[in-house]
Design a protein around this motif. Structure first.
Motif, mmCIF file in Angstrom:
data_model
loop_
_atom_site.group_PDB
_atom_site.id
_atom_site.type_symbol
_atom_site.label_atom_id
_atom_site.label_comp_id
_atom_site.label_asym_id
_atom_site.label_seq_id
_atom_site.Cartn_x
_atom_site.Cartn_y
_atom_site.Cartn_z
ATOM 1 N N ASN B 411 -1.276 -3.650 -3.256
ATOM 2 C CA ASN B 411 -2.572 -3.305 -2.697
ATOM 3 C C ASN B 411 -3.603 -4.399 -2.963
ATOM 4 O OD1 ASN B 411 -2.730 -2.812 -5.424
ATOM 5 N ND2 ASN B 411 -4.028 -1.017 -5.223
ATOM 6 N N HIS B 412 -4.660 -4.306 -2.188
ATOM 7 C CA HIS B 412 -5.723 -5.291 -2.304
ATOM 8 C C HIS B 412 -6.599 -4.912 -3.491
ATOM 9 C CE1 HIS B 412 -9.399 -7.512 -1.152
ATOM 10 N NE2 HIS B 412 -8.564 -8.305 -0.520
ATOM 11 N N PRO B 413 -7.068 -5.884 -4.272
ATOM 12 C CA PRO B 413 -7.862 -5.512 -5.444
ATOM 13 C C PRO B 413 -9.176 -4.819 -5.111
ATOM 14 C CG PRO B 413 -7.778 -7.890 -5.141
ATOM 15 C CD PRO B 413 -6.787 -7.321 -4.223
ATOM 16 N N LEU B 414 -9.775 -5.124 -3.948
ATOM 17 C CA LEU B 414 -11.072 -4.536 -3.653
ATOM 18 C C LEU B 414 -10.995 -3.332 -2.726
ATOM 19 C CD1 LEU B 414 -13.441 -7.566 -3.250
ATOM 20 C CD2 LEU B 414 -13.111 -6.073 -5.184
ATOM 21 N N VAL B 415 -10.058 -3.362 -1.807
ATOM 22 C CA VAL B 415 -9.889 -2.194 -0.930
ATOM 23 C C VAL B 415 -8.800 -1.359 -1.572
ATOM 24 C CG1 VAL B 415 -9.353 -1.401 1.379
ATOM 25 C CG2 VAL B 415 -10.457 -3.598 1.035
ATOM 26 N N ASN B 416 -9.202 -0.355 -2.329
ATOM 27 C CA ASN B 416 -8.249 0.289 -3.221
ATOM 28 C C ASN B 416 -7.045 0.891 -2.547
ATOM 29 O OD1 ASN B 416 -10.942 1.473 -5.184
ATOM 30 N ND2 ASN B 416 -9.608 -0.243 -5.521
ATOM 31 N N ASN B 417 -7.261 1.492 -1.385
ATOM 32 C CA ASN B 417 -6.127 2.218 -0.842
ATOM 33 C C ASN B 417 -5.526 1.556 0.375
ATOM 34 O OD1 ASN B 417 -8.433 2.818 0.518
ATOM 35 N ND2 ASN B 417 -8.096 5.018 0.615
ATOM 36 N N MET B 418 -5.621 0.244 0.503
ATOM 37 C CA MET B 418 -4.849 -0.446 1.537
ATOM 38 C C MET B 418 -3.727 -1.227 0.875
ATOM 39 S SD MET B 418 -5.832 -3.286 4.421
ATOM 40 C CE MET B 418 -6.179 -2.218 5.772
ATOM 41 N N PHE B 419 -2.500 -0.915 1.277
ATOM 42 C CA PHE B 419 -1.340 -1.621 0.754
ATOM 43 C C PHE B 419 -0.841 -2.588 1.809
ATOM 44 C CE2 PHE B 419 -0.125 0.547 -3.156
ATOM 45 C CZ PHE B 419 -0.946 1.642 -3.110
ATOM 46 N N PHE B 420 -0.390 -3.753 1.374
ATOM 47 C CA PHE B 420 0.162 -4.733 2.308
ATOM 48 C C PHE B 420 1.674 -4.742 2.208
ATOM 49 C CE2 PHE B 420 -3.786 -6.279 3.471
ATOM 50 C CZ PHE B 420 -4.556 -6.583 2.366
ATOM 51 N N ALA B 421 2.319 -4.927 3.359
ATOM 52 C CA ALA B 421 3.771 -5.174 3.386
ATOM 53 C C ALA B 421 3.989 -6.093 4.555
ATOM 54 C CB ALA B 421 4.533 -3.870 3.565
ATOM 55 N N THR B 422 3.523 -7.320 4.411
ATOM 56 C CA THR B 422 3.484 -8.204 5.573
ATOM 57 C C THR B 422 3.566 -9.647 5.110
ATOM 58 O OG1 THR B 422 2.128 -8.841 7.431
ATOM 59 C CG2 THR B 422 0.977 -8.142 5.483
ATOM 60 N N GLY B 423 3.580 -10.550 6.054
ATOM 61 C CA GLY B 423 3.561 -11.973 5.730
ATOM 62 C C GLY B 423 4.911 -12.537 5.347
ATOM 63 N N PHE B 424 5.978 -11.914 5.800
ATOM 64 C CA PHE B 424 7.286 -12.363 5.338
ATOM 65 C C PHE B 424 7.785 -13.613 6.039
ATOM 66 C CE2 PHE B 424 8.109 -9.023 2.466
ATOM 67 C CZ PHE B 424 7.433 -7.927 2.963
#
Lengths: 460, 473
Positions: B411-424
Motif C-alpha cells: 500500500n501507499h504510505p499516504l493513501v492508506n487504503n490503496m494497494f498496488f499490484a502493478t508495474g511488473f
C-alpha cells in the motif's frame, strides 16, 4: 409527569430556533437536562403504587425504568449521530434530531400510558419516525427492504391487537390499567378465546422479537444509522416486553396452557440466534442477532408469569438496552473510520485505539452477562424461574449462556486482537465525544450494580 | 359479425377467454407483489453494488487473481465483498491477453525467482485450485519447453552469477557451452555465443486467456462481484498530521470509488474500505486520481506511481523448415526473442526496442520494425528463419515501471487504503498467482505469510533505491 413532558416538547423549538453552530450543543444539553430531570421518577411512592399518577399518564416500577432509559438515550443518540449527520444541510440536521425527539415523546407517552389503547396508539406511532430514520438516513439499498420488513412485521401483529383490545373494551367497558388490574377474568376455553389470547400478545412478540418472527430485526438494525440502531435496540424492543407484561394482567388463567409453545420458541431462539451470531461476517448483524437472543430470554421470563421471571425480565431489558446500545456505538466508531462493517477487515484495533479497546471489552463483558453486572442478574433470575417451571429448560438456557459467552468473546477477539491490517496506518484517534458516549452508556450500567432495586419492578 | 366460437358460446364467456383474463390478472398482481422485482424506478442491473469491501480496479489476470485469493482466504462464507471493475469487457487493450504468455525462473533477483516458482507450482496444479464443480477442468496448455538465454562475451559473467542465484533459490537451470548448445539444438548458429542458460523445469509458455478465464470463473463462483465500468475518481477524506520534525503530512482515506458506466454519464459511487490498483498499464492514471504524485516535489506526496504503458510488438511468423517441436523460448543477447506457437510450424517473435519507444496512443503494429530490426537478428541466430513469412502481428502494452522495471506490491504510505499490484513490466502474467496470494495475505492477514514481498513495496520508490534486474538483455 408534566415537568418532563413539557421540556421534552420544548425540545422542538430548541431544535428549530437555535442558530446552526449551536444546534448540537444546545440539543445535547437540553436533552441531558431532561434526562437528569427524568431521574425524579425513581422516587416511587409505594402507597399509591404509581409515580406521578393522573387519569391518563402514570408510571409504576415496571415502566419508570424503561421511561428513564428512553429519556436517557436521547442525548446519547444525539451525541452519536453528530459526526455522520454534520455534513448535511442544516434543515436536514434539524429534521433528523426532531425525529429522534419525537420518538422520545412517543416513548414516554407509551410507557406512562394508563389506558391500553393509548399505549397501542403510541406503540404504533413510534414506528413512523423509526421508519423515516431507517429509510432516509440508512446507507445501503437494502434499507428499503429493511423498512418494509420492519413496518409490515409489526403491523401484522398489531392489527389483531387492535381487534382484541376493542373486544376487551366491549367486554369489560374499560381499558384503563387502573381498573383492569381488579377485574376477574374468567376466560372460557374456546377457540375464540385462544385466538383472542394470541391476538393480544402477537404484536408484542413480534416486537420483542420472538424467534419465529424475528426476521425484521437484523435487517432494520443493520440498515439503520447509528441513532436508529441505538433506539431500536435499547428501547423499541422493550416496548414489546413492556406491552406483554401489561397485557398479562388481563390474559387470565388461559396463559398457563397457551404460553407453552411460545416459551419453547423463545428458548430455542436463544440457541439458534446465538449460533447464527458465531457465523456472522457483519459486525452490526452480529450485535442485532445477539439482541434477538437476549430478548428470547426476556420473552420466556415474561411468559412464565412468576415474580422472579418478571423481575429478571425487567432487569435484563434495562441492562440489555444499555449494553446493546453501547455495542452499536462502538461498531459505529469503527465503521466511521474504515467504512466497512465486515469483521474480517476491521481487526486488530487494540493496537491503534487502545482506549476504545477498553470500552469494547467492557461492553462485550456486559453482553455476555458477566457478574456483577445487572445483565447477569436478569439472566439468572429468568433461568431460575424457567427451571422452576420445567427442569429440562436448563439444557436450553445453559447452552444459550455458553453460546452467548462464545460469540461475545469472538466479537471482542476478532475486532480487537489479531493482526492489524496494513490499511489502518493512519486513523482518526478516538474523539472525546466517543469516549463520553461510551461512558454515558456504561457508567449507569455499573451504577445499577450498586442499587438494582431501582429496576426490580413491583414484584420484589 | 358475431363473436362466436365453434361451440356457439359467446367468446367473452368461453373458457379460453376466461383463462387468458385470469392469467393476465395473475401476472399483473405478481408484478405488484412484494416478492417481485418491480419498482417504479428502473433498476440498471449493470451498476455495481453500492457498497463493496474491496474494490479491485482492473480485471486483468492480476485483478482476478487477487479476487480469487481474497475469497479463498476468507474463512467464512461472504466474509468480504469483493468487486472487480473492468472497463473493457472485450479486453482489447489488456496486457494479459496480448502477452506472449511465457513463464521463467531465470531472473537475477531472488524475489522474482521465488515468485515464478510459486506461480509455476500453482499453474501445474491449477485444477486443484481453480476447478469449478460441474464445469470443464482448466487446461492451460502449459508447454514446458523452457527458456534459453544466449550470452555473448561481455555478458557471460552476469549470466554465471545469475545462474548461481537461481540454483541457490531452487530453480532448475543448466548452463550450456556453445558445443553443447549445438548438440542439443542443431538449428542454432552459435556464432558469438559464449554461454547459454537453459531452464529445465517449470519454464515455458501457456495460454494467458485461459488463466484469466479460469481465475474469473472460479472467483465468480465464489461470489466475487464483477462490473464493467471505469473508475473515474475517488471520494476521500484527508487527515493532516505532523511528523516528529514538524512536517505536515496529509493522510488520505478513500471512502468511495466512482465507477462510470460505459458509454454513459451515469456513475455509481461504490462505498469501499480498500481499493486495489491492478489496472496494469493504466495504473499511473488511477493513482493520479488520488493525487499520488501531484504534491510538491521532494515530498512523499510528490512521488508519482512510476508506471506507464510501453508498447511492444509480437509477430507471428510461419517457417516450414524451422526449429521444430523442441524449440525453447529463445532470448538472444541482441534482444530478439522467439518461441514456437502451436504445432503447425508457426513461431512468435519480437524484440525490445533499443532507442526510441513506439507511440502508446494506439495499438498499431510497426511492420518496418520487424523488417529492419527483428528479422536480420532472427535470421542470424537461426539460419532456417531466412525464409519465413509474417502471418500476423499484434501489439500490447507493458505496465512498465520506469523506475526499476519490477513490480510494486503493497500500500501507499499516504493513501492508506490503496494497494498496488502493478508495474511488473512484462512479467506480471507469470507472477500473477503468487502476487495475488501475497496481496490477499496483506489485506486479510495484515502481513505477508508465505512469500515476503516487502522488497517490492512503494518505499523503494520514495527512498530512490531501485531493485534492478541484472539482465543480460
Amino acid at each position: 409527569m408534566l415537568k418532563i413532558l413539557i421540556p421534552t416538547f420544548m425540545l422542538f423549538p430548541t431544535i428549530w430556533l437555535v442558530p446552526g453552530k449551536w444546534l448540537w450543543t444546545a440539543t445535547t444539553a437540553h436533552s441531558l437536562v431532561v434526562a437528569s430531570a427524568s431521574l425524579s421518577w425513581f422516587k416511587w411512592c409505594s402507597e399509591t403504587g404509581w409515580v406521578a399518577p393522573n387519569l391518563y399518564l402514570a408510571l409504576d416500577p415496571l415502566s419508570f425504568p424503561l421511561a428513564v432509559l428512553a429519556c436517557w438515550l436521547v442525548p446519547l443518540m444525539i451525541i452519536a449521530s453528530q459526526n455522520h449527520v454534520a455534513h448535511e444541510p442544516l434543515t436536514r440536521q434539524r429534521t433528523y434530531i426532531s425525529l429522534l425527539v419525537s420518538l422520545q415523546v412517543f416513548l414516554i407517552l407509551a410507557f406512562s400510558a394508563m389506558d391500553i389503547l393509548t399505549f397501542y396508539v403510541m406503540f404504533e406511532a413510534t414506528l413512523i419516525p423509526t421508519l423515516i430514520i431507517i429509510t432516509r438516513w440508512g446507507s445501503q439499498t437494502e434499507r428499503l427492504s429493511a423498512g418494509t420488513y420492519f413496518m409490515f412485521y409489526t403491523l401484522l401483529g398489531s392489527l389483531p391487537l387492535l381487534v382484541a383490545l376493542l373486544y376487551l373494551l366491549n367486554d369489560t367497558g374499560t381499558l384503563s390499567m387502573h381498573t383492569l388490574q381488579y377485574i376477574q377474568m374468567t376466560n372460557p376455553d374456546t377457540l375464540g378465546t385462544m385466538l383472542w389470547w394470541v391476538a393480544c400478545l402477537l404484536a408484542f412478540l413480534v416486537k420483542m422479537p420472538l424467534y419465529g418472527v424475528h426476521l425484521w430485526l437484523p435487517k432494520a438494525h443493520v440498515e439503520a444509522p447509528v441513532a436508529g440502531s441505538m433506539v431500536l435496540a435499547a428501547v423499541l424492543l422493550k416496548l414489546g416486553g413492556y406491552g406483554m407484561m401489561r397485557m398479562m394482567v388481563v390474559l387470565g388463567p388461559l396463559t398457563k396452557e397457551m404460553a407453552y409453545p411460545f416459551i419453547i420458541l423463545a428458548l430455542w431462539g436463544i440457541i439458534m440466534t446465538g449460533s447464527i451470531c458465531l457465523r456472522q461476517t457483519d459486525l452490526k448483524s452480529l450485535i442485532a442477532y445477539s439482541s434477538v437472543s437476549h430478548m428470547g430470554l426476556v420473552a420466556s421470563g415474561i411468559l412464565i408469569q412468576t415474580p422472579w421471571g418478571f423481575t429478571g425480565a425487567i432487569i435484563l431489558m434495562v441492562a440489555h438496552g444499555l449494553a446493546s446500545s453501547a455495542l452499536f456505538c462502538l461498531a459505529n466508531t469503527s465503521y466511521e473510520r474504515t467504512h466497512s462493517r465486515t469483521m474480517l477487515l476491521t481487526r486488530g484495533l487494540q493496537m491503534i485505539l487502545p482506549l476504545m479497546a477498553a470500552w469494547w471489552f467492557l461492553a462485550n463483558l456486559a453482553n455476555l452477562a458477566l457478574p456483577p453486572l445487572p445483565n447477569l442478574m436478569g439472566e439468572l433470575m429468568i433461568i431460575v424461574s424457567v427451571f422452576n417451571w420445567s427442569s429440562w429448560t436448563i439444557l436450553l438456557t445453559g447452552l444459550g449462556t455458553l453460546i452467548t459467552a462464545s460469540y461475545s468473546l469472538h466479537l471482542f477477539l476478532t475486532t480487537q486482537r489479531g493482526p492489524t491490517p496494513q490499511h489502518f496506518i493512519s486513523m482518526d484517534p478516538s474523539h472525546t465525544r466517543e469516549h463520553l458516549l461510551m461512558a454515558l452508556h456504561l457508567i449507569p450500567l455499573l451504577l445499577l450494580v450498586l442499587k438494582p432495586e431501582l429496576m426490580w419492578g413491583w414484584c420484589f | 359479425k358475431h363473436n362466436y366460437n365453434a361451440h356457439n358460446i359467446p367468446t367473452f364467456l368461453s373458457m379460453k377467454y376466461l383463462e387468458n383474463q385470469f392469467k393476465a390478472f395473475r401476472e399483473k398482481t405478481a408484478e405488484a407483489m412484494p416478492s417481485s422485482d418491480w419498482t417504479p424506478f428502473e433498476i440498471n442491473r449493470s451498476l455495481p453494488p453500492e457498497r463493496a469491501d474491496i474494490v479491485i480496479v482492473g480485471g486483468g489476470v492480476m485483478g482476478w487473481s487477487i479476487a480469487y485469493w481474497l475469497k479463498q482466504k476468507e474463512k467464512i462464507r461472504e466474509g468480504v465483498r469483493v468487486l472487480v471493475v473492468e472497463r473493457d469487457p472485450t479486453y482489447s487493450q489488456a496486457s494479459t491477453v496480448l502477452s506472449a504468455g511465457g513463464i521463467r525462473q531465470q531472473f537475477s533477483l531472488p524475489e522474482n525467482i521465488v515468485l515464478s516458482i510459486a506461480s509455476a507450482d500453482f499453474m501445474r496444479n491449477i485444477n486443484k485450485h481453480l476447478s469449478v464443480l460441474n464445469e470443464d477442468p482448466v487446461d492451460l496448455q502449459f508447454n514446458h519447453s523452457g527458456y534459453l538465454f544466449l550470452a555473448s562475451e561481455n555478458v557471460a559473467q552476469i549470466m554465471e552469477e545469475n545462474y548461481k542465484t537461481q540454483r541457490y533459490v531452487g530453480a532448475k537451470v543448466a548452463l550450456l557451452s556453445p558445443t553443447q548448445l549445438k548438440e542439443k539444438f542443431p538449428w542454432i548458429n552459435t556464432d558469438g555465443i559464449v554461454l547459454a542458460s537453459y531452464g529445465l523445469e517449470n519454464e515455458g509458455w501457456f495460454d494467458p486467456w485461459t488463466l484469466l478465464n479460469a481465475f474469473r470463473r472460479k472467483a465468480i463462483s465464489m461470489g466475487v462481484y464483477q462490473c464493467f465500468g471505469e473508475v473515474t475518481g475517488f471520494k476521500y477524506t484527508t487527515n493532516s498530521m505532523n511528523t516528529a520534525e514538524g512536517n505536515k503530512l496529509d493522510f488520505q482515506r478513500i471512502k468511495y470509488a466512482n465507477v462510470q458506466m460505459p458509454n454513459s454519464l451515469e456513475y455509481q459511487p461504490v462505498e469501499c474500505a480498500i481499493v486495489v490498483n491492478a489496472a496494469g498499464a493504466f495504473s499511473g492514471k488511477v493513482a493520479e486520481m488520488m493525487g499520488i504524485g501531484l504534491g510538491l516535489k521532494d515530498t512523499i506526496a510528490g512521488v508519482p506511481l512510476p508506471v506507464e504503458p510501453r508498447k511492444r510488438f509480437v509477430y507471428v511468423v510461419h517457417c516450414p523448415d524451422g526449429p521444430g517441436l523442441e524449440t525453447p523460448f529463445l532470448i538472444d543477447y541482441s534482444g530478439v526473442y522467439f518461441r514456437r506457437e502451436g504445432l503447425g510450424g508457426n513461431y512468435i517473435a519480437g524484440m525490445s526496442p533499443e532507442e526510441e519507444e513506439p507511440d502508446t496512443s494506439n495499438l498499431e503494429v510497426d511492420h518496418q520494425f520487424f523488417q529492419e530490426k527483428v528479422w536480420p537478428r532472427l535470421a542470424h541466430r537461426v539460419p532456417a528463419f531466412e525464409n519465413l513469412k509474417v502471418k500476423s502481428a499484434w501489439a500490447g502494452f507493458y505496465d512498465y515501471n520506469t523506475f526499476d522495471q519490477n513490480g510494486i506490491v503493497g500500500n501507499h504510505p499516504l493513501v492508506n487504503n490503496m494497494f498496488f499490484a502493478t508495474g511488473f513490466s512484462g512479467h506480471g502474467l507469470q507472477h500473477s498467482p503468487a502476487v495475488g496470494r501475497a496481496i490477499a495475505e496483506l489485506i486479510l492477514d495484515g502481513g505477508f505469510q508465505t512469500l515476503d514481498l516487502s522488497a517490492f513495496s512503494f518505499q523503494r520508490i520514495i527512498t530512490q533505491e531501485p531493485m534492478l534486474e541484472k539482465n543480460i538483455v
